[in-house]
Design an enzyme around this catalytic site. Structure first.
Site, PDB file in Angstrom:
ATOM      1  N   GLY A 165      35.733  57.879  42.813  1.00 41.28           N
ATOM      2  CA  GLY A 165      36.306  58.000  41.471  1.00 41.28           C
ATOM      3  C   GLY A 165      35.268  57.955  40.366  1.00 41.28           C
ATOM      4  O   GLY A 165      35.244  58.802  39.471  1.00 41.28           O
ATOM      5  N   ARG A 166      34.370  56.975  40.419  1.00 38.57           N
ATOM      6  CA  ARG A 166      33.390  56.834  39.325  1.00 38.57           C
ATOM      7  C   ARG A 166      32.240  57.825  39.440  1.00 38.57           C
ATOM      8  O   ARG A 166      31.330  57.823  38.627  1.00 38.57           O
ATOM      9  CB  ARG A 166      32.886  55.391  39.243  1.00 38.57           C
ATOM     10  CG  ARG A 166      32.270  54.860  40.513  1.00 38.57           C
ATOM     11  CD  ARG A 166      32.077  53.353  40.449  1.00 38.57           C
ATOM     12  NE  ARG A 166      31.731  52.790  41.750  1.00 38.57           N
ATOM     13  CZ  ARG A 166      32.587  52.451  42.690  1.00 38.57           C
ATOM     14  NH1 ARG A 166      33.872  52.642  42.507  1.00 38.57           N
ATOM     15  NH2 ARG A 166      32.181  51.933  43.847  1.00 38.57           N
ATOM     16  N   HIS A 200      22.862  45.592  13.452  1.00 42.09           N
ATOM     17  CA  HIS A 200      23.470  44.769  12.414  1.00 42.09           C
ATOM     18  C   HIS A 200      24.589  43.899  12.964  1.00 42.09           C
ATOM     19  O   HIS A 200      25.380  43.345  12.199  1.00 42.09           O
ATOM     20  CB  HIS A 200      23.991  45.671  11.294  1.00 42.09           C
ATOM     21  CG  HIS A 200      22.889  46.485  10.673  1.00 42.09           C
ATOM     22  ND1 HIS A 200      22.130  46.019   9.621  1.00 42.09           N
ATOM     23  CD2 HIS A 200      22.374  47.686  11.008  1.00 42.09           C
ATOM     24  CE1 HIS A 200      21.218  46.931   9.307  1.00 42.09           C
ATOM     25  NE2 HIS A 200      21.341  47.954  10.146  1.00 42.09           N
ATOM     26  N   GLU A 212      49.148  53.409  36.074  1.00 45.03           N
ATOM     27  CA  GLU A 212      48.937  53.760  34.663  1.00 45.03           C
ATOM     28  C   GLU A 212      49.064  55.269  34.463  1.00 45.03           C
ATOM     29  O   GLU A 212      49.744  55.748  33.555  1.00 45.03           O
ATOM     30  CB  GLU A 212      47.534  53.323  34.219  1.00 45.03           C
ATOM     31  CG  GLU A 212      47.334  51.828  34.086  1.00 45.03           C
ATOM     32  CD  GLU A 212      46.825  51.192  35.372  1.00 45.03           C
ATOM     33  OE1 GLU A 212      47.103  51.735  36.470  1.00 45.03           O
ATOM     34  OE2 GLU A 212      46.173  50.134  35.278  1.00 45.03           O
TER      35      GLU A 212
HETATM   36  O1  F6P Z   1      41.255  50.588  40.211  1.00 44.45           O
HETATM   37  C1  F6P Z   1      39.978  51.135  40.263  1.00 44.45           C
HETATM   38  C2  F6P Z   1      40.016  52.611  40.521  1.00 44.45           C
HETATM   39  O2  F6P Z   1      40.335  52.856  41.858  1.00 44.45           O
HETATM   40  C3  F6P Z   1      38.704  53.263  40.133  1.00 44.45           C
HETATM   41  O3  F6P Z   1      37.744  53.147  41.124  1.00 44.45           O
HETATM   42  C4  F6P Z   1      39.139  54.643  39.855  1.00 44.45           C
HETATM   43  O4  F6P Z   1      38.179  55.358  39.146  1.00 44.45           O
HETATM   44  C5  F6P Z   1      40.410  54.392  39.086  1.00 44.45           C
HETATM   45  O5  F6P Z   1      40.976  53.270  39.707  1.00 44.45           O
HETATM   46  C6  F6P Z   1      41.386  55.511  39.033  1.00 44.45           C
HETATM   47  O6  F6P Z   1      41.832  55.895  40.300  1.00 44.45           O
HETATM   48  P1  F6P Z   1      42.568  57.281  40.504  1.00 44.45           P
HETATM   49  O7  F6P Z   1      41.623  58.361  40.133  1.00 44.45           O
HETATM   50  O8  F6P Z   1      42.936  57.332  41.962  1.00 44.45           O
HETATM   51  O9  F6P Z   1      43.779  57.302  39.625  1.00 44.45           O
END
Ligand code: F6P
Length: 510
Positions: free
Chosen positions: A256-257, A373, A203
């Protein structure tokens, strides 16, 4: 004889739940016992004041003692120490989880490295603010999951009264998302941040390529010169075409999170200034210190995890809800969904054995008063028991008549009281069963330091839950299979089930 973990759960299961109203009646000190006010003075970076009230949950002294025994049986103190000392707390990937080091909590070498990386980011942010890259009015921040949700939430929370740079966070591969950002930005004064830990996420790389094309087609002479890369894979970013001076790296051991504290927080620093970003880190560090030092029920993230485990495992709650009575925290439920569900939505223990009970509930929520609501009907009268967290700020975020903020707080407090008290009626359709749990986080104000503390509280709550369930919160293999099958569909390779085959045909992918 049962092992200490099963013994603690057996004790918990044997406690007959009393109604919340009876618990208050039986113990006049209940509010004091289950509320904690945390205050941190952070010098020039501000002060943080937060009240956590867990008294409207069904936790009792007996339950708390049993949960403390459970935590001991699960080696909570050792696992917490491992988290802060660079131990391998992510065994399936053989990694430490060093997000704490980004804010100054962790092994010395990692903390020093983080400080150097932060200084580097500060220099780039300062240079951009001073015009080194020409006029910069907009930033399109491209990332997904942990590379988007934290920055989006923090920028949204901290720029309601204006931003130094207008930030648009784009995550979805749906081109509509990027088109909308393009429509709001002037290409000549737009920077692109490509945020990806791996620098391989489809993406993000697709959106980044389209953003470069957009700059090129709109007269920007050197599109790559307008890109900043935020990544744990700096070599790949350079290979992709970003100049090394604009690559802001972070360590592989930051998940990542959990990466808002690293260079992934670049848009926050650009929009709010480095001072605010440092305040965000300092607020989080204050909670780290509390989490590391406080024991048992005095430890607020652990206390919250006790309640989470109580409802998920002993009362069968499959969801938990979070309602922020503050527009600035509108994106917090989305952020918490990834934090909690990607971390603790697992089915095996650290030893690879099936977990004995349910793991993370579904996290959902919204903003009050809007949610009242829309979805609160179910909370008050539905058949599901949903533990609710309310979050509100004593100081208003708006400059309008104080009546607005007063009404906001009145409503917030009323919901917790109503869920607990219920109300009888001869007509069953008009009766409220009551005895429904809620917790409250009431902060003095929402500023960068408080936001940092609020997020770190939830990170540690999530970690504490993982320890009590004996699972690894730092991997996320569950997201991989779908990605692999999407690639196979794209390539038209491999065997698919009849339904997927038919849908591929219908969607023009067959
Ligand atoms: O697909 C899940 C994931 O690996 C998450 O844990 C992460 O935050 C996200 O995709 C984005 O990953 P990246 O920072 O490597 O693009």
């Amino acid at each position: 004889m049962s092992d200490p973990i099963s013994a603690a759960w057996d004790r918990l299961a044997a406690i007959r739940p009393s109604a919340l109203a009876d618990l208050f009646e039986a113990d006049p000190a209940r509010v004091e016992k289950l509320s904690r006010r945390l205050e941190f003075g952070l010098g020039e970076l501000g002060d943080v004041g937060m009240l956590f009230d867990w008294s409207k949950t069904h936790l009792t002294d007996d339950a708390l003692s049993a949960f403390e025994d459970l935590a001991a049986a699960c080696d909570f103190a050792e696992r917490r120490e491992a988290l802060f000392t660079g131990g391998i707390v992510n065994p399936t990937e053989g990694r430490a989880a060093n997000h704490g080091a980004m804010r100054g909590s962790g092994p010395e070498a990692e903390v020093e490295e983080a400080a150097a990386l932060l200084a580097r980011m500060g220099m780039l942010v300062g240079a951009i603010h001073e015009g080194a890259l020409g006029e910069v009015r907009h930033l399109i921040h491209i990332g997904i999951g942990g590379s988007a949700l934290g920055p989006a939430m923090a920028v949204d929370a901290l720029t309601r009264d204006g931003a130094r740079v207008d930030v648009h966070v784009v995550s979805n591969i749906d081109g509509l998302a990027l088109e909308q950002a393009f429509a709001a930005c002037d290409p000549a004064s737009t920077l692109i941040a490509v945020a990806s830990k791996t620098f391989t996420t489809i993406e993000t790389m697709t959106n980044a390529a389209s953003a470069l094309k957009w700059l090129d087609e709109n007269g920007v002479a050197d599109p790559y010169g307008r890109v900043v890369a935020l990544t744990a894979n700096p070599d790949r970013a350079v290979e992709w075409g970003v100049d090394e001076t604009r690559v802001l790296p972070f360590p592989e051991s930051v998940g990542g999170r959990y990466s808002l504290w690293s260079s992934i927080g670049f848009p926050v620093a650009l929009a709010c200034g480095m001072e605010d970003f440092r305040a965000l880190l300092a607020g989080a560090k204050a909670i780290d210190d509390h989490f590391r030092a406080a024991e048992g029920r005095e430890n607020v993230p652990l206390l919250a995890a006790f309640a989470d485990q109580y409802y998920a495992r002993l009362r069968g709650c499959q969801t938990r809800a979070v309602f922020a009575y503050d527009e600035r925290l509108a994106l917090l439920p989305d952020y918490l969904q990834q934090l909690e569900m990607e971390s603790n939505g697992k089915r095996v223990t650290v030893e690879g054995k099936p977990v004995a009970g349910p793991t993370a509930p579904v996290t959902w929520g919204g903003v009050g008063t809007d949610a009242q609501h829309a979805v609160f009907q179910l909370l008050h009268q539905g058949t599901h028991l949903v533990p609710v967290d309310f979050i509100a700020s004593i100081a208003p975020g708006d400059m309008l008549d104080p009546a607005h903020h007063r009404a906001l707080l009145m409503n917030c407090l009323a919901q917790g009281a109503a869920l607990m008290a219920g109300s009888g009626n001869e007509d069953p359709a008009r009766a409220y069963p009551g005895d429904r749990p809620s917790a409250m986080i009431l902060v003095d104000d929402i500023d960068a330091a408080t936001l940092g503390a609020l997020i770190a509280f939830h990170e540690h709550r999530t970690f504490a839950n993982a320890v009590l369930m004996r699972i690894n919160p730092f991997d996320q293999f569950g997201v991989e299979l779908g990605k692999a099958i999407a690639k196979r569909i794209g390539a038209g390779e491999g065997e698919f089930d009849p339904s997927t085959r038919a849908l591929m045909q219908a969607a023009g992918l067959g």
